[in-house]
Design a protein around this motif. Structure first.
Motif: not given
Length: 355
Positions: A230, A232, A250, A280
């Protein structure tokens, strides 16, 4: 916005100004500082002795806790001068709230609102000539807190300094930016303090960023520490992706900084009629969007440049370039935010704060 004021800020004016020694047409970001600084001490359980004084070195004991246990947090904000010589801040309440949130996470004392705003006003009034007119010119403001108690015992300090210094800045052009998506190193871990503007968060980025630069990238898009699946942040910026005509970013977490510019980009985009999703985002999704040509833009948001377009990215040895657009969301949103900052447009959001 009305703030409670404090009565006694001691002011020591500089004997002379250094402003005439500065070439305001050739500034390196964050390298030249104004004539004065604000300083306040935490002792005996309270903040005291708020002072504006000439910019000068600090004298600290070699065993000051900041050097050994990293109790240091900071903020970044700007002051702007409009065409009528009026001076404005941009969402300063957000910076005040965030520095105290950072302090709380590092077991440091929170700073009084009145000291923050009155200290800032007094400092900027003395150094107002350093705030130059012109779209893109500004005064970068760096509030920070450090632990000053001497002794190398591994525990929170009982003495601190809160300081504000200022640096004139020009329009920020970062050049061409391409980023590497991290697949090994992490900026922050779940349960840590990645959401705080702590000095150590930035020190830990330097080494993997240097490795990315050796591969021809300018920054790193950080991924989650658990799976690296994921996305960030990008370098020191929050990150946005335009997939078709939708803007995706996100959500904030204990790993991701709650950026003031990030909030502003989201609100401005929605006001412009752009669909925004906060959710996400997997690395896999971005790569697939790049390969099927639905990925139109990537950009970072932050105080220094407001928005930084990203031209391409790499991941595990592969590279992708983004299309060149005639009117990208990045430039549209950036211009509208800056028009509010420089008092050139209506501020329907209530973001401007007049000094």
């Amino acid at each position: 916005m009305t703030k409670e004021t404090i009565q006694d800020i001691h002011v020591e004016k500089a004997a002379s100004t250094r402003i005439n020694e500065v070439d305001f047409n050739n500034l390196t970001f964050g390298s030249v500082f104004t004539d004065h600084m604000f300083e306040c001490d935490f002792k005996d359980g309270e903040w005291k002795n708020p002072t504006v004084k000439p910019y000068q070195p600090l004298t600290l004991d070699p065993s000051a806790r900041v050097f050994h246990y990293g109790q240091a947090v900071f903020e970044g904000m700007k002051a702007y001068r409009d065409d009528n010589d009026e001076t404005w801040l941009f969402r300063p309440d957000e910076n005040f709230n965030r520095i105290n949130k950072s302090c709380a996470r590092l077991a440091m004392p929170e700073f009084p609102e009145s000291y923050f705003f009155d200290g800032l006003k007094t400092l900027l009034d003395l150094d107002k000539d350093w705030i130059k007119k012109g779209f893109g010119n500004s005064l970068y403001i760096r509030p920070f807190v450090i632990a000053t108690q001497s002794g190398v015992m591994a525990s929170p300090a009982n003495a601190y300094k809160f300081i504000i210094i200022c640096s004139p800045a020009q329009s920020y052009y970062g050049g061409e930016v391409r980023v590497k998506i991290a697949d090994h190193y992490s900026r922050a871990a779940s349960g840590g303090f990645g959401y705080a503007k702590a000095a150590g968060n930035y020190a830990g980025q330097f080494y993997p960023t240097n490795l990315a630069k050796e591969e021809g990238f300018q920054q790193v898009i950080w991924t989650d520490a658990n799976t690296h699946e994921y996305l960030e942040e990008a370098g020191t910026m929050n990150i946005f992706f335009r997939i078709n005509d939708k803007l995706v970013t996100c959500p904030i977490s204990d790993c991701i900084l709650d950026g003031v510019t990030r909030k502003s980009v989201i609100d401005m985009a929605k006001d412009m009629g752009i669909e925004v999703e906060v959710r996400p985002i997997k690395v896999k999704e971005v790569i697939e969007a790049a390969e099927n040509d639905s990925l139109k833009e990537i950009f970072g948001s932050g105080t220094a440049a407001v928005i930084t377009p990203i031209l391409g990215f790499g991941y595990k040895g592969d590279k992708w370039e983004l299309p060149k657009l005639d009117s990208p969301y990045a430039s549209q949103i950036k211009n509208k935010i800056m028009e509010i900052q420089y008092n050139k447009a209506e501020d329907k959001f209530g973001w401007r704060y007049k000094l």
